[in-house]
Design a protein around this motif. Structure first.
Motif, PDB file in Angstrom:
ATOM      1  N   THR A  84     -13.386   4.795   1.074  1.00 31.18           N
ATOM      2  CA  THR A  84     -13.618   6.241   1.165  1.00 31.18           C
ATOM      3  C   THR A  84     -15.060   6.580   0.803  1.00 31.18           C
ATOM      4  O   THR A  84     -15.489   7.705   0.995  1.00 31.18           O
ATOM      5  CB  THR A  84     -12.699   6.993   0.195  1.00 31.18           C
ATOM      6  N   THR A 135       0.823  -1.215   0.000  1.00 35.73           N
ATOM      7  CA  THR A 135       0.000   0.000   0.000  1.00 35.73           C
ATOM      8  C   THR A 135       0.856   1.263   0.000  1.00 35.73           C
ATOM      9  O   THR A 135       0.384   2.314  -0.426  1.00 35.73           O
ATOM     10  CB  THR A 135      -0.932   0.032   1.223  1.00 35.73           C
ATOM     11  N   TRP A 165     -14.187   5.063  -8.624  1.00 33.34           N
ATOM     12  CA  TRP A 165     -13.349   5.513  -9.715  1.00 33.34           C
ATOM     13  C   TRP A 165     -13.663   4.653 -10.924  1.00 33.34           C
ATOM     14  O   TRP A 165     -13.794   3.426 -10.809  1.00 33.34           O
ATOM     15  CB  TRP A 165     -11.876   5.378  -9.334  1.00 33.34           C
ATOM     16  N   PRO A 203      -2.376   7.904  -2.104  1.00 36.73           N
ATOM     17  CA  PRO A 203      -3.165   7.931  -0.866  1.00 36.73           C
ATOM     18  C   PRO A 203      -4.531   7.267  -1.012  1.00 36.73           C
ATOM     19  O   PRO A 203      -4.994   6.598  -0.096  1.00 36.73           O
ATOM     20  CB  PRO A 203      -3.308   9.430  -0.593  1.00 36.73           C
ATOM     21  N   GLU A 204      -5.169   7.468  -2.168  1.00 34.18           N
ATOM     22  CA  GLU A 204      -6.405   6.744  -2.445  1.00 34.18           C
ATOM     23  C   GLU A 204      -6.172   5.845  -3.649  1.00 34.18           C
ATOM     24  O   GLU A 204      -5.602   6.270  -4.644  1.00 34.18           O
ATOM     25  CB  GLU A 204      -7.552   7.720  -2.748  1.00 34.18           C
ATOM     26  N   LEU A 228     -12.827   3.126  -3.996  1.00 31.57           N
ATOM     27  CA  LEU A 228     -11.563   3.757  -3.623  1.00 31.57           C
ATOM     28  C   LEU A 228     -11.316   3.523  -2.138  1.00 31.57           C
ATOM     29  O   LEU A 228     -12.239   3.569  -1.329  1.00 31.57           O
ATOM     30  CB  LEU A 228     -11.599   5.256  -3.916  1.00 31.57           C
ATOM     31  N   TYR A 229     -10.040   3.307  -1.806  1.00 27.53           N
ATOM     32  CA  TYR A 229      -9.693   2.992  -0.425  1.00 27.53           C
ATOM     33  C   TYR A 229      -8.477   3.796   0.010  1.00 27.53           C
ATOM     34  O   TYR A 229      -7.695   4.269  -0.826  1.00 27.53           O
ATOM     35  CB  TYR A 229      -9.361   1.503  -0.279  1.00 27.53           C
ATOM     36  N   THR A 230      -8.323   3.930   1.314  1.00 24.28           N
ATOM     37  CA  THR A 230      -7.076   4.415   1.879  1.00 24.28           C
ATOM     38  C   THR A 230      -6.478   3.288   2.710  1.00 24.28           C
ATOM     39  O   THR A 230      -7.151   2.303   3.015  1.00 24.28           O
ATOM     40  CB  THR A 230      -7.294   5.637   2.793  1.00 24.28           C
ATOM     41  N   ARG A 231      -5.194   3.454   3.051  1.00 20.96           N
ATOM     42  CA  ARG A 231      -4.512   2.452   3.868  1.00 20.96           C
ATOM     43  C   ARG A 231      -5.179   2.311   5.231  1.00 20.96           C
ATOM     44  O   ARG A 231      -5.512   3.315   5.861  1.00 20.96           O
ATOM     45  CB  ARG A 231      -3.078   2.891   4.134  1.00 20.96           C
ATOM     46  N   THR A 267      -7.488   1.963  -5.806  1.00 18.50           N
ATOM     47  CA  THR A 267      -8.439   0.868  -5.984  1.00 18.50           C
ATOM     48  C   THR A 267      -7.733  -0.455  -5.719  1.00 18.50           C
ATOM     49  O   THR A 267      -6.501  -0.520  -5.674  1.00 18.50           O
ATOM     50  CB  THR A 267      -8.987   0.840  -7.416  1.00 18.50           C
ATOM     51  N   SER A 310     -16.153   6.819  -2.163  1.00 17.20           N
ATOM     52  CA  SER A 310     -16.208   7.227  -3.563  1.00 17.20           C
ATOM     53  C   SER A 310     -15.746   6.093  -4.480  1.00 17.20           C
ATOM     54  O   SER A 310     -15.236   5.070  -4.035  1.00 17.20           O
ATOM     55  CB  SER A 310     -15.376   8.480  -3.778  1.00 17.20           C
ATOM     56  N   ARG A 337      -9.540   0.883   3.892  1.00 12.86           N
ATOM     57  CA  ARG A 337     -10.675   1.637   4.426  1.00 12.86           C
ATOM     58  C   ARG A 337     -11.400   2.321   3.281  1.00 12.86           C
ATOM     59  O   ARG A 337     -10.808   3.176   2.601  1.00 12.86           O
ATOM     60  CB  ARG A 337     -10.178   2.693   5.414  1.00 12.86           C
TER      61      ARG A 337
END
Lengths: 238, 238
Positions: free
Chosen positions: A188, A145, A192, A150-151, A203-206, A153, A190, A186
DNA sequence: AAAATAGTGTCTATTAGACAGTATGCC
DNA sequence: GGCATACTGTCTAATAGACACTATTTT
C-alpha cells in the motif's frame, strides 16, 4: 430427511485462533456449547443457508470473509431428534472478531479453539476436522490472508500461520516466501510501527493469487496426514 | 428434503481411465447417461448408501476398492423432480473393470472419461470435480494403488498416474520415487514379463503407506489449481 | 542384431531451512 | 546504549527432473 449446515467460524485474535460457539438454551444438549448452524430451507442454496445462520445467530455477515464447505456429517443417530445430514462450512473472518450481536434468542461468544471442548452433538469432531482442513489449506492456498484485516503486515500474516498451525515460523524465511509469491501481497506504500519498537513494517493488501505454489509446508510437528482409508471405507462422514 | 449419493466410479483399462455410466430409461433425462447413485434410506449411513447403489446398479461390490466422499451438489433446481441434496463419492476400482452385471432395470457400461459427455442432471460437473479431486489426491496419497490389481508392477502403477493425469512420466524417475517411498510397495518375489519384451518387472502388493511425502507433483501441464474462491463465496456446491 | 522394458547412477537447477548481518524504530 | 522488529544475503542439504548406462527379455 433434514438437511442442516454447521459452521466452524474462525478468527485470529491476539496470536490465538478463536472459534464461535453458541450457548444452547433448548433440548437437546441444554447448557452445552455448539457450533452455529441450522436447517436449510427448501428453496435455499447451501452457502446461503450457512451465511444466513451465521448472520442470524452471531450478527456477523460473512461478506467480508470466506465461506468454504469442508465435510459432511450424516451418521444416523447423531441428532437425537431425528435424522439430520449436516454440511460443514468453514467461515474465515478477517482480523479482530466482529463484536457479537446478541440476537436475543441465542448467546454466542468467541473462545480460543484450545479451550473449545465438549461441544454438543458431534461438533467436537466437526471442529477438529475443520481445523485440520484449514491447516492443510494454508499449505497450498492463500486463505491465510482472509484471516487478516484488509491491510496487514507480513508479521500479521505469519501470526495467522503460527496460530493455525500452533507452531513458530522463522520470520526471515517467511518474509521471503511471502514476498516472492507472485501477487500474494500488494504494497500500500504505507508503513506500520508496532508498540514494541522495531523497524517499520510494510503494509499490504491481498493480491489475486489463490494458490501457493510451491506450497508452504508446516513444520514436522503437525502431522501431514491424509486421513486413513480402510479397504471398504470412507471418510469425513464419521 | 431428499438426500442422494452419486458415484464417480473409475478404473484404468488399457492405459485409459474409464467411468461407469448408467443409461436412463425413465423421466427425466430419458435416454441420457448418468452416474450411478440414488436416494439414501432414512436409517442408512452415506457410505453404505453409496456401496448399495453401486452394487444394485452395476453388480460391483466396492469392498475391494476405495470409496471416498468428495463433494456436495445441492443447488435448488438441479433435479426437476424436486429438491435433492446429492453427496458425491469417488469409487476407485482395481485393475480391469469387473464385468458389469446387468440387473435388468438399468443398463450400465464402462466408457472412457474422455468420451463421457452430456450426462444427465449436473453429472458433467460432478464427474469433472471428481476427476480433479482424484488428480490432486494422487499427488499426496497412495490412492493410485487402489486402481491397480492386487499384484502389480511399477509400470502398471505409472500407467495409472499417466491415465489420470493425461500425461507421461519418466519411467526411471518414477521407479525411483515408488521404490524409495517407505512401505508403498511390498515385493512379492515374483516377476512378470510383458508381451513386448523387456526385462522382467518385479511384482508388488500395496504397502501400508497412505501418504506420499514429499508429494509426487504432476507435470506443469495439468493445472495445480485450488479452486476459485470469491469473497462471499463458496465452492464444490456450484 | 534390433527393439522394448526395468532399474541404477549421475548431474544440475531449484528449494527449504538455518542463521549472520544490516537497518530502523522504541525505551 | 540496549532491545525489538524488518528484511536481505548466504550457505547447506534435500529434491525434482533430465538423461546416460547396463541388464534382460522378445522378435
Amino acid at each position: 430427511m433434514n438437511v442442516a449446515v454447521d459452521l466452524v467460524a474462525l478468527a485470529v485474535h491476539r496470536n490465538e485462533l478463536n472459534t464461535l460457539a453458541v450457548h444452547r438454551s433448548r433440548h437437546p444438549f441444554t447448557g452445552h456449547h455448539a457450533l452455529p448452524g441450522g436447517l436449510v430451507n427448501d428453496d435455499e442454496d447451501l452457502p446461503d443457508a450457512a451465511g444466513r445462520h451465521l448472520l442470524e445467530q452471531t450478527g456477523i455477515r460473512p461478506a467480508d470473509g470466506h465461506l468454504e464447505q469442508f465435510g459432511i456429517y450424516a451418521t444416523p443417530g447423531r441428532d437425537p431428534r431425528g435424522r439430520v445430514v449436516s454440511i460443514a462450512y468453514l467461515a474465515l473472518l478477517p482480523g479482530l472478531p466482529t463484536p457479537v450481536a446478541d440476537t436475543g434468542t441465542t448467546t454466542v461468544d468467541w473462545r480460543p479453539v484450545r479451550a473449545a471442548r465438549r461441544l454438543a452433538f458431534d461438533h467436537d469432531q466437526i471442529l477438529f476436522d475443520g481445523l485440520e482442513h484449514l491447516r492443510t489449506r494454508l499449505e497450498h492456498t492463500t486463505l491465510a490472508t482472509t484471516l487478516c484485516p484488509p491491510e496487514f503486515t507480513i508479521s500479521e500474516l505469519r501470526v495467522v500461520y503460527e496460530a493455525v498451525w500452533a507452531t513458530t515460523l522463522d520470520p526471515r524465511n517467511f518474509s521471503r516466501k511471502a514476498l516472492s509469491t507472485p501477487d500474494l501481497l500488494r504494497p500500500t506504500g504505507s508503513c506500520w510501527i508496532g508498540p514494541t519498537g522495531g523497524a517499520p513494517a510494510g503494509l499490504y493488501t491481498r493480491g489475486n493469487a489463490k494458490v501457493l505454489y510451491p506450497p508452504l509446508r508446516r513444520p514436522d510437528g503437525s502431522a501431514p496426514d491424509a486421513g486413513a482409508h480402510a479397504p471398504i471405507a470412507e471418510e469425513s462422514t464419521r
